[in-house]
Structures are given as C-alpha cells and as structure tokens.
Design an enzyme around this catalytic site. Structure first.
Site, PDB file in Angstrom:
ATOM      1  N   ARG A  45       4.037  33.481 -30.497  1.00  0.00           N
ATOM      2  CA  ARG A  45       4.038  33.974 -31.967  1.00  0.00           C
ATOM      3  C   ARG A  45       2.706  34.394 -32.453  1.00  0.00           C
ATOM      4  O   ARG A  45       2.188  34.019 -33.516  1.00  0.00           O
ATOM      5  CB  ARG A  45       4.518  32.924 -32.764  1.00  0.00           C
ATOM      6  CG  ARG A  45       6.067  32.635 -32.625  1.00  0.00           C
ATOM      7  CD  ARG A  45       6.683  33.447 -33.309  1.00  0.00           C
ATOM      8  NE  ARG A  45       8.220  33.005 -33.424  1.00  0.00           N
ATOM      9  CZ  ARG A  45       9.234  34.053 -32.785  1.00  0.00           C
ATOM     10  NH1 ARG A  45       8.861  35.127 -32.773  1.00  0.00           N
ATOM     11  NH2 ARG A  45      10.411  33.609 -32.823  1.00  0.00           N
TER      12      ARG A  45
ATOM     13  N   ASP B  72      -1.019  39.122 -22.088  1.00  0.00           N
ATOM     14  CA  ASP B  72       0.040  39.544 -22.661  1.00  0.00           C
ATOM     15  C   ASP B  72       1.245  39.188 -21.877  1.00  0.00           C
ATOM     16  O   ASP B  72       1.059  38.922 -20.611  1.00  0.00           O
ATOM     17  CB  ASP B  72       0.042  40.968 -22.861  1.00  0.00           C
ATOM     18  CG  ASP B  72       1.021  41.381 -23.852  1.00  0.00           C
ATOM     19  OD1 ASP B  72       1.637  40.663 -24.826  1.00  0.00           O
ATOM     20  OD2 ASP B  72       1.477  42.509 -23.477  1.00  0.00           O
TER      21      ASP B  72
ATOM     22  N   THR C 137       4.874  40.387 -22.459  1.00  0.00           N
ATOM     23  CA  THR C 137       5.786  41.514 -22.616  1.00  0.00           C
ATOM     24  C   THR C 137       5.049  42.677 -21.717  1.00  0.00           C
ATOM     25  O   THR C 137       4.107  43.054 -22.284  1.00  0.00           O
ATOM     26  CB  THR C 137       6.386  41.997 -23.851  1.00  0.00           C
ATOM     27  OG1 THR C 137       6.744  40.703 -24.529  1.00  0.00           O
ATOM     28  CG2 THR C 137       7.669  42.915 -23.814  1.00  0.00           C
TER      29      THR C 137
END
Lengths: 352, 1247
Positions: free
Chosen positions: B994, B546, B548
């Site tokens: 996204r 991931d 963030t």
C-alpha cells in the site's frame, strides 16, 4: 570525463521523431550470437599451482645465476686506472683554486704518473670523468640548437641557446651552453719514455657525425665572449670533425660521467708506469667537481661494473630461495587446490 | 503587405493611450517585437523616444523584415502606443518567456531567424481571413487587463484559434521548427570547445599545457605538451560533430514533413516547420501530430479521436481524446473562433489545464482534449485541432532530455584516492622545489659561473651581466614546483577517466549483446541508458522491487468474483472439469492474440445470469456486470474496420478493448464473457450489449481513478431515466463508504451480512495472490443528483485546483453504496522470478518489495516468489497513529533483540509508551497460512498489531518485516525513521504494501541516506519512476505499463529474472574489471611518475626528463593504454556458470574486495619499490659511464613499458587472443615508436 551519449542516441536521438526502433529478431540473433559477444572466446586461464610457481622460480634462478657469475667475471677482467687530478694538479700553495683556474696567464700543465696494476690489452680506452657536473640540468640540456649544428644554412638559428646565443649581434656557432662548456683539459701520455699516441678519431657516435653535425658547418664567433666556458674550436674544421665537441654534446645522463677522450692501441704490462702530461684548464672548482683520468680495457660487457653481476646473482639467489621455501611449504603443509575454506567469505565468517 | 497590419487589431485600444505616451522611455523589452519591424525601416519616427529605439535597434537588426512601402507616422505612433498600453503586464511575461526560450533552444541566432518565416505566413493568412473574423479588438484589450489583474500568477498562454498572427503578435511562442542539434557550422567550433571544457579533466590538461608555454617552465616541447589535449579534443569533437550531423539530418526530415493547415479558408499542405501556434491543423488517420493541439473536432460526430502514444510513452494501446461538444459544432459550421488560455509549456505529458472562451462561455479543457506531438492518429478519419504548443515547446520536445548522469560508487572511491594522489603529487613537487631551493642556496655564489647553469649573460653589449632566466630564489623555487607539476601531471590519472568511458562502452556492449538477457517474447533486449554506473551493478546490497509488472507479468486474468455474498470462480480450480468451462477465447483468438483475453467462465454464475432479471441476487449480478462494463475508461475498438458503431456488431470477438489499465481490460473482457459486452463508449454515453440486448447508458459524469480516493465512479442515466452511480475501487476505500442502513434508515443486517461474507471472500482472494476490487452502486435521488451535478460542472470548468474540487464532488455521490460484490484478478508471476530472488538473496542482497497492493496480496506474492519462507518470523506493522507505530516498532525490536543505534533514547520512549503499547501477539490465529493472520485494516479502524511468531530461538531465525503505507506515513514523516531502519536492516525480507510512489522513493532514501550500501530499484510503471530515480541504480522493465520507468532508468530489460544475470554475472565482472583497471591505472601512472621523480633528484632538482617529450606523451596514450582497455572489457575472473552457481561470489563486490583503501595503499607501496628497482638498476649499471641522457631515457621508457605490461599480464585472469595481441602488441608498438622517434631528425635523440 568524456560523456558518450550512446543512451541518447539509441533512445531519443531525434527528439520527437524517435521511434522505438527494434531490429528484427533475425538480425539481432545474427548480430548477437557469437562467441565474442557472449564473452565465451576460447581462453587460457593460468592457475598458479605450487608446481608452476616453484618451477618458474627455479627457472629464473637457473637463468639468472649464471648470467650474474659471467658478468662478475667479465667485470673483474677489466683493468681500470682512475686518477683523480683536480686537487693534485693545483699547486699546494694556491689557496683560491677558483682564482687559480680562472687566471689564464698561469701555465696549468701538470704531470701525473700512473702505474699499471695488471696487464692491459689494447685497445685501452682513455676517458675523462667528471663528478658533480650536471650535464643533465634542464637549463643545460636544452641549451643547444640542433638545426644550427646540422645545417649550414640555419647558422642564425639560435633559439634556446641563451645565454650563449650571439656575440655582438652575430650568431654563435655552435651556440648554447653545452658547446660553450666543452671540456678542454688535454692529455699526452708517455710510456717508458716513449710517446704513447692517442687515437682521437672515431670517439663519437657515427650517426652524430653523419647526421647531427654538419660537415659544412664551421664554428663561428665561438668562445669570443668575455667569459670562456671551455674548449675553443678551430674555425676551419667542420663540426662533424670536431669529435671532442660531438662527444661532449651527447650530454650525460647522470651527474657523474665519463666521456671518451681517445684510444691507445698498445698493450700495457703490469707495473708499467705511464706519465701523463695534462693541461688542467677546465674549471670544476666552482662546483666542487672532481676530475679524473681513466684508462680502461673493455670486455663484452663494457667497462668495469660489478653491480649488474651482483644484481643478477641476488635475484637468482632469491628465486632459488623462494623455490626452496615453497617446496618445503608444499611438502610440509600442502593445500588442496580449490579449497573453499580460503574463500574470502569463509575466512572472516563475520560476514560483511 | 503594407496594407495589412495585424497590429491594427488592437489599435482600438489606443484611445486611452496618450496618457501613457508621455513616458515612453522605459527599457521596453516587452513590446519590442511589435515595433522592431517598423523600426528597421523608419526609425525616424522614434525621435521622441530615443531610448526605446535604441533598445529595439539590436533586435531590429537581427530580424530582417519586409518594410511597408509607406509607413505614415501617425500609424506607427499609434502602434507604439497601443503596444505600450500593455507594457506593464507584458514586461514580466516576456522576460520570463525570453529567458526560457533561450534555455530551450541553444542558438539565439536560429531562434531569431525562425521567427520571421512564421510571421510572414501568419500575415498572409490573416489578410485573407480577415473578413471572416468578427471584430473583437476592444473586448480583447479589456480582456487582457482582466486576465492579468486576476490571474497574474497563472501567467496563461493565450491562443487565438485560427489567428496565428495575433497569437504570435509578440513572438513569444516558438515556431514549430525543432532543433535537437546543438551546433551549426559556424557555432560548432567555439561551442563544442566550450562544452568540452566543462569537463574538469580538460581544464586540467589546458592549465598544464598553458603552464608549459611559459618560458621558465617549458619542460616539454610546446607541441608535445599540447598534443594530448588536442588529441582528446579532436576525437571528442569528431564524435560530437557526427552525432550532431545525424541530429541535423533527422531534424531536417522532421521539419520538412507536411501537414494540412487552414490557410485562406481551406486546408492546404504546409511544412511542419512553418506551423505556428494558433493555426488550425487537420490530421488524417495514421498521420503523426506535428505539434501539441487542442482538439476542435473529429470525423466522429461525438468528437472522439483515438491516438497511439507509442512515441511518447511507449504504450501501444489506443487512447481516447475528445473534442468538446461546443467546438465540434463550431467546426461543422467552419467557423474557427475562440481564445484558449492554457498553462505555460511544461513537461508533464499526463496533465493539461486550459479553458476555452467561446461566445462568452468558458469551456474547460483537460488532458483528454489535447493531442501531443509525436502521437499517431488511429481509427479516426480525421481530426481538426488548434496548435497550442509548437516546436521546442511541445511536451514531447520538453521531455526529450537525456537522463541525468550518475556517478558510480567506485568512481567516488576513486576520486577519494585521487585526492591522495594529489597530495602525493604535491609532496613530490615540494621535494623537488625544496631541493631546488637548497641547491640554489648552496651554489648562490657560483651560479653565474656554473657551466651547466649560467645565471648571467656575459656578452658585450646591452645584455651584459643581466640575469638570464633567473627570477630570484623564491620565484625559482616556485617555478621549479610548477615544472614538477607539469612533469608529474599524469600522477592524477586523467587518462583514466577516458579509459573508464571506453571500458564502460565495451562493457555495455557486452551487456546489451548478452542473448541470455534478451527477452524474446517482447523482442526487447537489454538497454544501457546510463553509461556511468556499470560497476555499481557489482555492489548492490539492496534491491527495491515493484511487484506488479516486475515480479508479476501484469497480464491480468479475471479469476474469481464474489457477488451478493456468493463466491464464484473458485470451483474452477477445484473441479477443473472442461465441461464447466466455456472459453470465449476460441472466437476471439483470431482477433486478439493476447492470452489475457482468455478467461474461464464460471458455470454457476453463467446460469444465474441466464435467469430472468428478478430477485435481489440476480439484480445485484446485473448491476455488478454493468459496473464492470461501464465503470472504466476502456475503449471498445472494432478490430475489423472503423469504430463506426452504428451497424451491428454481432460477433463476440470483433471488439478489441483498449485501455490504459490492464485490470480494467481484464474486467471488461470478463464482463463481455458473461454477456455484458461493452460496445460503444463516448463522452456522452455507453452502449452495452446485455445478453444480446443493447442498453444505452447516458454518462452524466465520470470521476477518474486517483490515488487518494482509490476508486472510480461513473454517474449514468439508465434508459428508464433512473440515475445511478456505479463505483469500483480498492477495498479499503470502498468498505468504508458502504451503506449500513436501508431506505428506512434502519440498520440493514442483510447488507451487513453480505459485506461480511464479501470481506471473507476478499481476504481469501488476497491470500491467493489475487488483486481485489470492490464493486458498489447507488441510486441517486433527484436532489442528490442535481446537487452533485452543480458541483461537478463547477469543478470541471475550474482552472484552479480542479482535481481537488472534483474530489469533493465525487465525495457527494460516493457514499452509502450498496455492495454488489468483489472481483479477484490474477497477476501471474513472471518466469524465473522465484529462482532469481533465491539467488539474489544467497548473494547477500536484500530484496525489498514495495507494492501498492494490499498486505495480503503482497504477502502471498512474497510467498510464491520465495521471498518469504515458512521458517521466517514475520513482523507486521500497520499502525494508524504515530504513537502506535512507535510502540509497534519498539516492541518488535525488543522482541527480537535488535539493537538500535540510539539505545538510550529508545529505553526512555519504551517507558513512556509502555502502557500505550499493547502488544497483541496472535500466534493462535496465524495457523492457516503458517505466516500470519489476515486483517483488514480498513474495516477494523483501530487495529494495531504486531504479529509475531513466537519461536524458542528467534535470535538466529530469519525475520521478515511487513509494513503498510499507512504506517509508513507516520514513520517516514516523523522521527521514527531510524527505528524503522534498525528494524528493517535486521530483517531478511521487507515487504512494504500500500505504498504511494513517493513513499517508495522515501524508503529507498531511508536506506540510501543511512548507509553507504548501494541500492537498486526495479520497476516497470510510472509509479516506480521516483524510486528508480532515487536509487543508486535504477532498472526499468520494458513492460505493459509504458516506457515511463524505462525512460527514467539507468538500465532497462525485459524481465525481472534477468536481474540475476545482470548482477551476479555482469555486475560482478564489471566491478572486478573496473576495480582492477582503476588500481592498475594508478599503478601505471605512479610507477612512471616516481621513475621520473627519482631521476630529477639526480639532476640538481632541475626537472629534466631523460625521456623524450613524445615518449612521455605517448606513455599513457599509446604505450600502455590499449591493454588497460582490453583487460577492463574482456578479463573475467570467473566464468558465468560459476558465478551463477555460487551466488555468494557476488559478495566480493559487497565487501569492496576489488577496490578499497588497503588495496590502494598496497598498490602504492608496490609502485614505490617497483619504481625504485626500475630506476636504480639502470642507474647503478650506468653510473660513471659514458651513457648519454637520451639513451638512458630510452632504456627507462622501454623498461617501464615492459614492466607495467608484464605486471598487467601477471594479473590477467583469462587470456584470450585479443589480450595477447594487446599486451605484446603494446610492447612491440613501443619499440616501433621509439625507433620512429629516433629516426626523425627533429628530435633531440635522432640518430
């Protein structure tokens, strides 16, 4: 597999009451900062450098070869007379050896003449040797009851002794197949017309006599069944003194075995003849077993056995050879220690 | 008691019951709880319905009850009828309820015992409350019918507020007593055994032990054969018992806590375990919720309560919960009425759907109205709530399950080899059996007489000439086979499983204890949540990360803003002159320690805001900051005292902003720095301090952020009575809903120009790695407003598809917006991330980044963390249709000469799509960044692009694939997966931007299902959970976004950069150790078994052991086990410095160098020759000698123990003191054991 629920304990052990418990840093550091937990204990990392390997092989060779030579010499010093008599002691006109041996009315006395090949120093051990007799058969090994043998009060304890357990409802002492099939050939020796006395005492393990066979346990109902397996025992002598039985009951590990019959405390000269009068009672004919009489001297190594010496010599020789080969390799085509080219990913450059 | 019968309430429904009374003899599970009470004391009543009473009887026995002193026949009958009238409906409900309850709580006994206590309390309270209650029996009854006919599939749970008796009239809801323990004193033994025997290994033990009890097979003594099983069972039972005792203790503490419960009209203290559904509970500040409650009222007149959900999801920030205004008034009048219909208990702590019926009014209840067990009340004096879920049915309890157990790659290989070993076992056993058959056949005639076999009894009497222990040739062969199975049982290394567990515990201990993986900033150390996959860490080929919070810190800083087409904030970086910067941190730092509140303020912007409210730009800036301050879910909490906001809050720093999203917090803090302070937030209004002047905005509606719309909006009424919708959201979702025309319906060129410049700003923000949001607003006309309001009201009270309806309502207002500006928030990289990624890549691990961020942001982060390097060729795929994606993939593959698995098919497709695929190579535009050009996919709708950097030799160049979520939708759902797989696996780096949470899992699955490579997913947020669970190894970062990811993970740690150490050092070690340990265990057991096997060939195939029973039992238990474990935990092939310095060493695990088929077979050959030497050297030495079986056995025992320990010693890489102790100690222990065994008189070789 065993599931250790550590994760469960630390994270959600008490259901809803679980809180994110964090010990204070001070405690943590105290707990964590040790060489042990950081896996940095002082360690020794042996690296097999050529010198090390060659020296180890040389060392092993240096140790093993002398041992091998000594063993072979010792083995060669042993004088051994082996006389197989199971065939020879059946009259040549008998076709059915099994019927012959099972017929108790025929006298089975047999005379053998042995020639001493070399000087034999006393004590000379007398063994009988059986081939193809599976004293290590599972049904056989278990067919005894040690409690009964040891303890007079446990005379009726006969579990595991089938099928030699009881006679007419009375417990057999000693029960079981092992005792039932005790070897019952007997030997008497004559040396130059003199009787050669055999010392039959102290042929069994002392610990067996002291602890495994009771001095107050007497044979009872033994060999009274329709089928006699072997030796009958004198009911007035306690088991601890029935040494032939004790020897026999220490079951052999392998199907070809010797058992000590007695000792002769006389030195024999080369080319002496010994006459053996034996009762060929024991039935090995039903399983094509061989019977032999063995007279043997002994050395520090025990009886005659070339194998051990040869094994030592072989291993020692091999070590010398390897040490030599490695030395050559080291001198001809030396390799740098820690050469990266030999790392696995460099060897096959194709990658994974 | 007898005068109070809760069931009389529904007796009014008995009017229509006689018709149904004629058929009472149904198996009535449904109503049995209503009747069993009466049944146990006056069963004579039921003469006319025997079957029913029979059915109740067993339940009735289980529930001892106080009987009414006098129970007249008529009333009982009446009761029965009324209950019966609901029969049909309840039947299904109850059945499912019953089943479920049984699943949740283990002990049926406990369940039953608990019910009466809660019932008693209920009865008492209801008796006193009765006068307060309006009669509503009749309504109720009809209501039941309605409910079930219309909403049968929803199966709602009915909670009568302050009416626990009626709520629980069917005892379908559990009480509040929790039981995390598994056993009671009585059930411990059977249940623990039952659970233990779920493990296959133990069943194997048991079968072997059972076989050994059969007389013809008794190879071992009976005790000896049971010993290993009993030992393992005992140890495990002790461990389980201890754990359970701890659970009992904590349960007891938990259950005996007290809470204020409404009893007899006022709140009195009551133990938690006696609370039941429907009761009204009052909680004071800093107290913990005893159960899941719907808020009825709070100390705040607006019904706001702040809770901390630390225990539930680990988030330390405060969350707001609201009581409905309707109930707040109800509470203030001390009347507790109403019926709550809520969904059945479930595990989702983020959702709750219910409605409350109050005065014939339906009030919707949602997630914001419920407080969950385990939460703490903060900053709120008190709350009053009604219990909806209690005890085991609370969401916290339903969530408290252990993470599923995974099994490691190595273990699956090991299982494959275990099959080989089984085959091997069968072969050896068959050899023995065949040999036995041949031997028996050869000796058939003499069997009776063989002195060492003796088939028949030759005794006088009954047993004469009977066979003894002989069952015919076929059976003898079979038995011989089974006996050999018993003897060779350890060929299947059962002990290995236990050893592996121990080794893993040890390895985990060291991983947890590694100070270099201790995150001192958060105080969190490494966690091993799964104990089964330690060694998988050494074989990871793919890391899915991931972005963030994992690569970045998730500490948001407001950096730049674009307002009305003007860019602010960028000058800060250029001229970092302190005179331009005004930090508000000074004043706020004493209250807020977190650096995220420190923001730099742009002087120009500040100057603009100081100007009077006039002019388009100034107004836009005003609205911009109003939106930042208003359009969020952040709660201002006065750090000083209570959040009572009536008094002036003059100081700047006195407010702490609590929010669920760090982005929002950053925005609100930024707004406050620019003079737009959010001061108060309730459901109804927001108060914002604008440059010292307070503005109160009435909140008319709030559309929360969701992943479909990707925006959030709030509809507010300004003091001047204008209604405005303020929207903020992701640029893709926002730019498409901006207005293109002005009020006159003409094309607004000015606005278009603003949009264009803002877009430019956005792309430059993204390229700097900032997270961007677009802000817009719109005035709502009265018609628009009323239409929206209608839809909104309807949607928010809807029980079904509420979120979809809300989305539709949002669409009404979220359109034709005026662009106000955009924000850029910086999310800093965590420490050591670039270095870690660099090392991991050198180690041959492919790092994929899966992020929800924009493509540009993702790429810039990729660059900054050295994932993307300048020399790389990047392939960018963002197609908006299946065909487009197909052609993009095909082109990219053709360009870079990537071979596909199904080449033939590919060619055909190429031809087919030849004209469609217009490759747009855009080298020219890609000049600035050196990687690629930026395009905003949202605006240019038909944008299909493969941006490929042409290079003279891209055959050996490194490729990077950048793909967006939109394309992934087409690719993952269609048959393009393999195309993507081919492309992606030939790229060094893959960045997916996204992507939705499920897509993340889809990508992991793409790799997992197509290769045997190990995958690792690392993430910190709830959106990573699916990915973490999908991957072979899931790693959670204990980050800002709560504990969801950690709860789902196998390993958890504080920072991403620990991954380097975890994989390269611990992973490598674990893998090497475990791999060696498995091979060694195979070796150890096989040597032993083969040694026994050779011996059996010399015992007439009779399966005799030369070893004593105890020696064979102790062999793997005592003689050789400790060194295995010690080496498995402590041995190191290389130091951690070496491993970190040469990351390529990790590839050993990737290439399965520690454990593979070849090694296995080599080990087996090794075993073969070693066992031959081991057996035949003593054999030839003592052949034809007086050696007895037990001496020989002892010799072999010692020989084999020394052999395997020396073998291990030679393989040890690093000797520490403990290793020495273990190895030499084991040999010494063997001697000691042999002596002990021989000196105990009961053993056969005693003496």
């Amino acid at each position: 597999p065993m599931v250790l629920r550590i994760a469960e304990l630390t994270s959600f052990g008490a259901g809803a009451s679980a809180s994110t418990h964090q010990p204070s840093p001070a405690i943590q550091n105290h707990m964590l900062d040790s060489k042990f937990t950081q896996q940095e204990l002082p360690a020794c990392k042996p690296i097999l450098t050529p010198k090390w390997v060659i020296s180890v092989f040389l060392l092993v060779g240096v140790i093993f070869v002398p041992i091998g030579v000594a063993s072979l010499l010792a083995s060669n010093k042993v004088v051994e007379i082996v006389d197989r008599y199971d065939d020879a002691c059946v009259p040549s006109n008998v076709t059915n050896k099994l019927a012959y041996i099972q017929n108790s009315t025929i006298s089975k006395t047999c005379r053998r003449t042995l020639k001493v090949p070399k000087d034999m120093k006393q004590p000379i051990f007398v063994y009988y040797q059986l081939n193809n007799f599976y004293q290590n058969h599972r049904r056989y090994v278990k067919s005894r009851n040690d409690q009964q043998l040891r303890d007079a009060s446990k005379a009726n304890e006969t579990t595991l002794c089938d099928p030699e357990k009881t006679r007419d409802g009375m417990a057999i002492v000693p029960c079981g197949l092992i005792a039932w099939s005790t070897f019952n050939d007997t030997y008497t020796f004559q040396h130059n017309t003199n009787n050669l006395s055999i010392d039959k005492t102290d042929i069994s393990w002392k610990s067996d006599r002291d602890h495994k066979f009771g001095s107050d346990v007497f044979p009872k109902n033994f060999q009274k069944g329709p089928l006699i397996g072997g030796k009958t025992l004198n009911e007035s002598i306690p088991l601890s003194e029935q040494e032939d039985l004790i020897v026999w009951m220490r079951t052999a590990a392998l199907p070809t075995f010797r058992k000590l019959y007695g000792r002769i405390y006389v030195d024999l000269k080369e080319n002496d003849t010994i006459t053996v009068t034996l009762d060929n009672n024991y039935n090995t004919y039903s399983f094509d077993g061989k019977k032999s009489l063995v007279l043997s001297t002994s050395t520090w190594l025990g009886g005659k056995n070339d194998f051990l010496g040869l094994a030592y010599l072989t291993v020692g020789g091999l070590c010398f050879f390897l040490a030599f080969a490695f030395t050559l390799l080291y001198l001809i085509k030396p390799r740098k220690l820690g050469d990266n080219n030999y790392l696995s990913w460099n060897r096959n450059s194709a990658g994974h | 008691m007898s005068t109070v019968d809760p069931l009389l309430l529904s007796s009014s429904g008995s009017a229509d019951s006689p018709s149904k009374h004629t058929a009472p003899a149904r198996p009535s599970v449904g109503s049995l709880n209503c009747l069993c009470r009466a049944d146990s004391c006056s069963s004579s009543v039921y003469e006319d319905c025997d079957t029913a009473s029979v059915n109740f009887a067993d339940e009735g026995d289980a529930i001892p009850r106080h009987c009414p002193e006098e129970s007249d026949v008529s009333r009982v009958a009446e009761r029965f009828q009324s209950a019966d009238s609901h029969f049909f409906h309840r039947l299904s409900v109850e059945c499912s309820q019953k089943e479920r309850q049984r699943k949740i709580s283990w002990g049926g006994v406990m369940e039953m015992q608990r019910s009466p206590s809660s019932l008693e309390v209920g009865v008492v309270s209801s008796s006193k409350e009765k006068p307060n209650r309006p009669p509503r029996g009749r309504n109720k009854s009809s209501h039941f019918e309605d409910l079930f006919s219309s909403e049968q599939e929803h199966d709602p749970r009915l909670i009568h507020i302050n009416d626990p008796v009626r709520t629980n009239d069917r005892y379908e809801f559990t009480g509040n007593e929790i039981r995390t323990s598994k056993y009671t004193l009585i059930t411990f033994l059977p249940k623990n055994l039952f659970i233990q025997f779920h493990r296959l290994a133990y069943v194997y033990f048991l079968v072997i032990a059972a076989l050994n009890q059969l007389p013809p097979l008794a190879v071992f003594g009976r005790t000896a054969s049971l010993f290993p099983l009993l030992f393992v069972l005992f140890v495990t039972a002790i461990k389980d018992g201890y754990e359970d005792w701890r659970r009992h203790r904590s349960d007891r503490n938990e259950n005996n806590r007290e809470a204020l419960v409404l009893q007899h009209g006022d709140f009195r203290s009551k133990k938690w375990k006696h609370i039941c559904a429907g009761e009204v509970v009052k909680i004071h500040s800093n107290e913990t919720m005893p159960c899941d409650m719907v808020l009825l009222g709070t100390s705040d007149p607006n019904g706001i309560a702040y809770i901390q959900t630390m225990n539930l999801d680990g988030e330390s920030n405060l969350k707001t919960r609201y009581a409905r205004q309707e109930t707040v008034t109800m509470i203030s009048h001390s009347s507790y009425l109403g019926l709550i219909k809520c969904e059945q208990p479930n595990r989702n702590i983020y959702e709750f759907t219910a409605t409350m019926e109050l005065n014939n009014q339906r009030i919707p209840l949602g997630q914001s109205n419920i407080v969950l067990r385990g939460c703490q009340l903060k900053n709120t004096e008190w709350i009053i709530g009604v219990v909806v879920y209690a005890g085991q049915e609370t969401k916290a309890m339903l969530n408290s399950t252990i993470s599923r157990s995974k099994s490691s790659n190595l273990e699956s290989y090991m299982n494959r080899e275990t099959l080989w070993l089984s085959a091997f076992l069968l072969i050896t056993c068959s050899v023995v059996a065949t040999g036995m058959g041949v031997w028996l056949f050869k000796n058939t005639k003499n069997l009776d007489a063989l002195p060492y076999y003796r088939r028949k009894y030759f005794t006088f009497g009954r047993e004469n000439r009977k066979d003894f222990e002989f069952y015919g040739l076929a059976l003898e062969i079979f038995f011989s086979f089974l006996s050999s199975v018993i003897i060779f049982q350890i060929m299947i290394p059962i002990s290995l499983y236990i050893t592996m567990e121990l080794v893993r515990v040890g390895q985990s201990y060291f991983m947890i204890g590694d100070t270099r993986m201790y995150d001192s900033s958060s105080g969190s150390r490494f966690q091993c949540r799964s104990l089964n996959i330690n060694e998988d860490l050494g074989q990871i080929r793919y890391i899915f990360s991931d972005k963030t919070g994992t690569l970045t810190q998730n500490k948001m800083e407001f950096q730049q803003a674009s307002i009305y087409g003007r860019n602010y904030g960028s000058s800060l970086q250029v001229t970092s002159d302190s005179s331009h910067e005004i930090t508000i941190a000074e004043s706020s730092s004493q209250h807020d320690r977190k650096p995220k509140s420190e923001i730099n303020v742009d002087a120009l912007l500040l100057a603009l805001l100081k100007q009077p409210l006039f002019g388009e730009e100034r107004l836009a800036a005003h609205d911009f900051f109003l939106t930042l301050a208003a359009c969020n879910t952040v709660i201002p909490v006065s750090t000083g005292g209570s959040p009572d906001l009536t008094n002036e809050v003059s100081e700047v720093g006195a407010i702490d902003y609590q929010g669920e999203s760090p982005d929002e917090q950053a925005l609100v803090i930024a707004a406050s720095a620019y003079g737009y302070k959010l001061v108060e937030r309730t459901t109804g209004h927001i108060v914002i301090d604008v440059q010292g002047e307070r503005i109160r905005l009435d909140v008319l509606g709030l559309h929360e952020f969701d992943s479909v719309r990707k925006r959030m909006s709030v509809v507010v009424r300004f003091p001047d009575d204008t209604v405005k919708v303020l929207v903020k959201g992701a640029d893709t979702s926002m730019l498409s809903i901006l207005r293109t025309r002005n009020h006159d319906g003409l094309f607004d060129s000015l606005h278009a120009k603003t949009i264009e410049t803002t877009e430019n700003h956005l792309s430059s923000y993204s390229s700097e790695g900032l997270r961007t949001l677009v802000i817009g607003s719109k005035y709502l006309s009265n018609e628009e407003f009323s239409e929206w309001q209608e839809r909104y009201e309807e949607a928010s009270t809807s029980m079904t598809e509420r979120s979809a309806k809300l989305r539709q309502a949002a669409a009404l207002v979220e359109c034709d917006l005026t662009l106000l500006g955009a924000t850029g928030i910086e999310d800093k990289l965590q420490d050591g991330v670039p270095e870690a990624i660099e090392s991991l890549r050198q180690a041959g691990i492919k790092v994929w980044v899966l992020t929800g961020d924009k493509q540009e942001t993702a790429i810039s982060i990729g660059l900054s963390c050295r994932l993307l390097t300048q020399g790389m060729h990047s392939i960018i795929i963002n197609g908006s249709s299946e065909i487009e994606c197909r052609s993009l993939l095909a082109d990219a593959k053709a360009k870079f000469g990537i071979k596909s698995a199904d080449l033939g098919k590919q060619d055909v497709e190429d031809l087919h799509n030849g004209d469609v695929s217009k490759l747009r190579s855009s080298n020219g535009q890609a000049s600035e960044s050196g990687i690629q050009n930026f395009q905003l996919t949202g605006v240019i709708a038909n944008d299909k692009s493969v941006n490929i950097e042409e290079s003279p030799n891209f055959d050996d160049a490194e490729l990077a694939l950048i793909i967006d979520g939109n394309s992934l939708v087409y690719i993952l759902e269609k048959d393009l997966e393999s195309e993507l797989f081919d492309l992606a696996t030939s790229c060094k780096v893959v960045i997916c931007c996204r992507v939705a949470p499920l897509q993340k899992a889809g990508i992991v699955d793409l790799i997992k299902s197509r290769t045997s490579d190990m995958t690792l997913a690392i993430g910190d947020g709830a959106n990573d959970v699916s990915m973490i669970q999908m991957a072979d190894v899931g790693v959670g970062i204990c980050g800002q976004e709560g504990r969801q990811a950690v709860m789902a993970s196998d390993f958890a740690m504080g920072q991403f950069c620990f991954l380097k150490r975890l994989l390269l050092v611990h992973g490598h070690w674990n893998y090497q150790r475990m791999a060696y340990m498995i091979l060694y265990n195979f070796y150890r057991n096989a040597v032993f078994v083969l040694m026994l096997f050779w011996y059996i060939l010399h015992t007439a195939y009779s399966a005799t052991l030369a070893l004593t029973d105890w020696s064979s039992v102790f062999y793997s238990l005592i003689y050789t086990s400790v060194p295995t474990v010690v080496v498995g935990i402590l041995d190191k092939d290389l130091s951690h410095n070496t491993l970190l310095y040469y990351p390529r060493l990790y590839e050993a695990g990737l290439r399965n160098e520690g454990y593979n088929m070849t090694l296995f077979w080599i080990t087996m050959l090794d075993t073969l020759w070693q066992s031959l030497v081991l057996f035949y050297v003593p054999f030839f030495t003592y052949n034809i000698s007086t050696m007895d079986i037990w001496s020989m056995g002892s010799l072999w025992t010692i020989a084999v123990v020394i052999l395997v320990n020396i073998h291990l010693a030679m393989d040890i890489q690093r000797w520490v003191l403990i290793t020495h102790l273990a190895i030499w100690g084991s040999i010494a222990a063997t001697f000691l054991c042999m002596v002990l065994i021989d000196s105990i008189p009961i053993f056969p070789n005693y003496g």
